[in-house]
Design a protein around this motif. Sequence first.
Motif, PDB file in Angstrom:
ATOM      1  N   LEU A  78     -14.026 -31.880 -61.153  1.00 47.67           N
ATOM      2  CA  LEU A  78     -15.327 -32.557 -61.199  1.00 47.67           C
ATOM      3  C   LEU A  78     -15.183 -33.982 -60.682  1.00 47.67           C
ATOM      4  CD1 LEU A  78     -18.361 -32.470 -62.266  1.00 47.67           C
ATOM      5  CD2 LEU A  78     -17.431 -33.705 -64.203  1.00 47.67           C
ATOM      6  N   LEU A  79     -14.132 -34.659 -61.110  1.00 51.63           N
ATOM      7  CA  LEU A  79     -13.897 -36.041 -60.661  1.00 51.63           C
ATOM      8  C   LEU A  79     -13.595 -36.076 -59.166  1.00 51.63           C
ATOM      9  CD1 LEU A  79     -11.789 -37.337 -63.677  1.00 51.63           C
ATOM     10  CD2 LEU A  79     -14.212 -37.785 -63.200  1.00 51.63           C
ATOM     11  N   LYS A  80     -12.871 -35.092 -58.656  1.00 51.97           N
ATOM     12  CA  LYS A  80     -12.590 -35.023 -57.221  1.00 51.97           C
ATOM     13  C   LYS A  80     -13.890 -34.863 -56.417  1.00 51.97           C
ATOM     14  CE  LYS A  80      -8.043 -32.969 -56.669  1.00 51.97           C
ATOM     15  NZ  LYS A  80      -7.391 -31.734 -56.224  1.00 51.97           N
ATOM     16  N   PHE A  81     -14.744 -33.954 -56.883  1.00 54.54           N
ATOM     17  CA  PHE A  81     -16.013 -33.729 -56.182  1.00 54.54           C
ATOM     18  C   PHE A  81     -16.885 -34.983 -56.220  1.00 54.54           C
ATOM     19  CE2 PHE A  81     -15.464 -28.999 -56.961  1.00 54.54           C
ATOM     20  CZ  PHE A  81     -15.242 -28.706 -55.631  1.00 54.54           C
ATOM     21  N   ALA A  82     -16.969 -35.614 -57.377  1.00 53.84           N
ATOM     22  CA  ALA A  82     -17.780 -36.831 -57.491  1.00 53.84           C
ATOM     23  C   ALA A  82     -17.253 -37.912 -56.563  1.00 53.84           C
ATOM     24  CB  ALA A  82     -17.776 -37.324 -58.937  1.00 53.84           C
ATOM     25  N   ASP A  83     -15.942 -38.068 -56.501  1.00 59.76           N
ATOM     26  CA  ASP A  83     -15.349 -39.052 -55.612  1.00 59.76           C
ATOM     27  C   ASP A  83     -15.672 -38.722 -54.153  1.00 59.76           C
ATOM     28  OD1 ASP A  83     -13.641 -41.397 -55.197  1.00 59.76           O
ATOM     29  OD2 ASP A  83     -12.232 -39.966 -54.312  1.00 59.76           O
ATOM     30  N   GLY A  84     -15.537 -37.468 -53.784  1.00 60.35           N
ATOM     31  CA  GLY A  84     -15.841 -37.043 -52.417  1.00 60.35           C
ATOM     32  C   GLY A  84     -17.294 -37.259 -52.049  1.00 60.35           C
ATOM     33  N   LEU A  85     -18.169 -37.101 -53.030  1.00 60.93           N
ATOM     34  CA  LEU A  85     -19.604 -37.284 -52.788  1.00 60.93           C
ATOM     35  C   LEU A  85     -20.042 -38.741 -52.944  1.00 60.93           C
ATOM     36  CD1 LEU A  85     -20.845 -34.145 -54.734  1.00 60.93           C
ATOM     37  CD2 LEU A  85     -21.081 -34.530 -52.267  1.00 60.93           C
ATOM     38  N   GLY A  86     -19.183 -39.554 -53.538  1.00 59.39           N
ATOM     39  CA  GLY A  86     -19.532 -40.960 -53.751  1.00 59.39           C
ATOM     40  C   GLY A  86     -20.587 -41.143 -54.827  1.00 59.39           C
TER      41      GLY A  86
ATOM     42  N   ASP B 202     -27.614 -33.907 -49.586  1.00 60.96           N
ATOM     43  CA  ASP B 202     -28.158 -35.262 -49.490  1.00 60.96           C
ATOM     44  C   ASP B 202     -27.202 -36.194 -48.745  1.00 60.96           C
ATOM     45  OD1 ASP B 202     -30.427 -34.463 -50.842  1.00 60.96           O
ATOM     46  OD2 ASP B 202     -29.873 -35.421 -52.735  1.00 60.96           O
ATOM     47  N   ALA B 203     -25.903 -35.949 -48.905  1.00 60.78           N
ATOM     48  CA  ALA B 203     -24.894 -36.773 -48.234  1.00 60.78           C
ATOM     49  C   ALA B 203     -24.687 -36.342 -46.783  1.00 60.78           C
ATOM     50  CB  ALA B 203     -23.570 -36.703 -48.989  1.00 60.78           C
ATOM     51  N   GLY B 204     -25.324 -35.237 -46.385  1.00 61.95           N
ATOM     52  CA  GLY B 204     -25.187 -34.749 -45.016  1.00 61.95           C
ATOM     53  C   GLY B 204     -23.817 -34.158 -44.727  1.00 61.95           C
ATOM     54  N   LEU B 205     -23.196 -33.582 -45.767  1.00 62.95           N
ATOM     55  CA  LEU B 205     -21.850 -33.039 -45.618  1.00 62.95           C
ATOM     56  C   LEU B 205     -21.877 -31.513 -45.593  1.00 62.95           C
ATOM     57  CD1 LEU B 205     -19.989 -35.224 -48.283  1.00 62.95           C
ATOM     58  CD2 LEU B 205     -19.906 -35.500 -45.792  1.00 62.95           C
ATOM     59  N   SER B 206     -20.989 -30.939 -44.802  1.00 62.61           N
ATOM     60  CA  SER B 206     -20.781 -29.498 -44.859  1.00 62.61           C
ATOM     61  C   SER B 206     -19.827 -29.206 -46.017  1.00 62.61           C
ATOM     62  CB  SER B 206     -20.149 -28.998 -43.554  1.00 62.61           C
ATOM     63  OG  SER B 206     -18.831 -29.508 -43.425  1.00 62.61           O
ATOM     64  N   GLN B 207     -19.708 -27.947 -46.358  1.00 57.76           N
ATOM     65  CA  GLN B 207     -18.755 -27.577 -47.401  1.00 57.76           C
ATOM     66  C   GLN B 207     -17.334 -27.958 -46.982  1.00 57.76           C
ATOM     67  OE1 GLN B 207     -19.479 -23.384 -48.076  1.00 57.76           O
ATOM     68  NE2 GLN B 207     -21.043 -23.827 -49.626  1.00 57.76           N
ATOM     69  N   GLU B 208     -17.029 -27.770 -45.720  1.00 56.67           N
ATOM     70  CA  GLU B 208     -15.703 -28.109 -45.217  1.00 56.67           C
ATOM     71  C   GLU B 208     -15.441 -29.609 -45.322  1.00 56.67           C
ATOM     72  OE1 GLU B 208     -17.956 -26.255 -43.616  1.00 56.67           O
ATOM     73  OE2 GLU B 208     -17.000 -24.296 -43.347  1.00 56.67           O
ATOM     74  N   GLN B 209     -16.438 -30.415 -44.999  1.00 57.53           N
ATOM     75  CA  GLN B 209     -16.272 -31.866 -45.079  1.00 57.53           C
ATOM     76  C   GLN B 209     -16.075 -32.322 -46.520  1.00 57.53           C
ATOM     77  OE1 GLN B 209     -19.943 -32.644 -42.978  1.00 57.53           O
ATOM     78  NE2 GLN B 209     -18.834 -33.559 -41.250  1.00 57.53           N
ATOM     79  N   LEU B 210     -16.871 -31.780 -47.441  1.00 54.82           N
ATOM     80  CA  LEU B 210     -16.708 -32.137 -48.846  1.00 54.82           C
ATOM     81  C   LEU B 210     -15.338 -31.703 -49.344  1.00 54.82           C
ATOM     82  CD1 LEU B 210     -17.534 -33.222 -51.572  1.00 54.82           C
ATOM     83  CD2 LEU B 210     -18.770 -31.072 -51.986  1.00 54.82           C
TER      84      LEU B 210
END
Length: 65
Positions: free
Chosen positions: A41-49, A7-15
């Motif tokens: 989990l907090l890192k992923f949430a932050d990266g995804l906004g 949904d964020a339009g990110l690749s795995q590398e970008q995330l």
Amino acid sequence: MREFRNDAGLSQEQLAELAGVHWTFVSQVERGLRNINLHNLLKFADGLGVNPAKLVDGLRPPSDD
């Protein structure tokens, strides 16, 4: 997590870069091969906004079969 990443339009590398983890870790988590701790989990949430609660909403604990 894959749904939010897509949904964020990110690749795995970008995330991975946004979350400060290796891209293979993102892949393994998305495929259910790795469990993550609260810190990641907090890192992923932050990266995804997104709010971290969104990443676990509706999840159930594994059965003890």
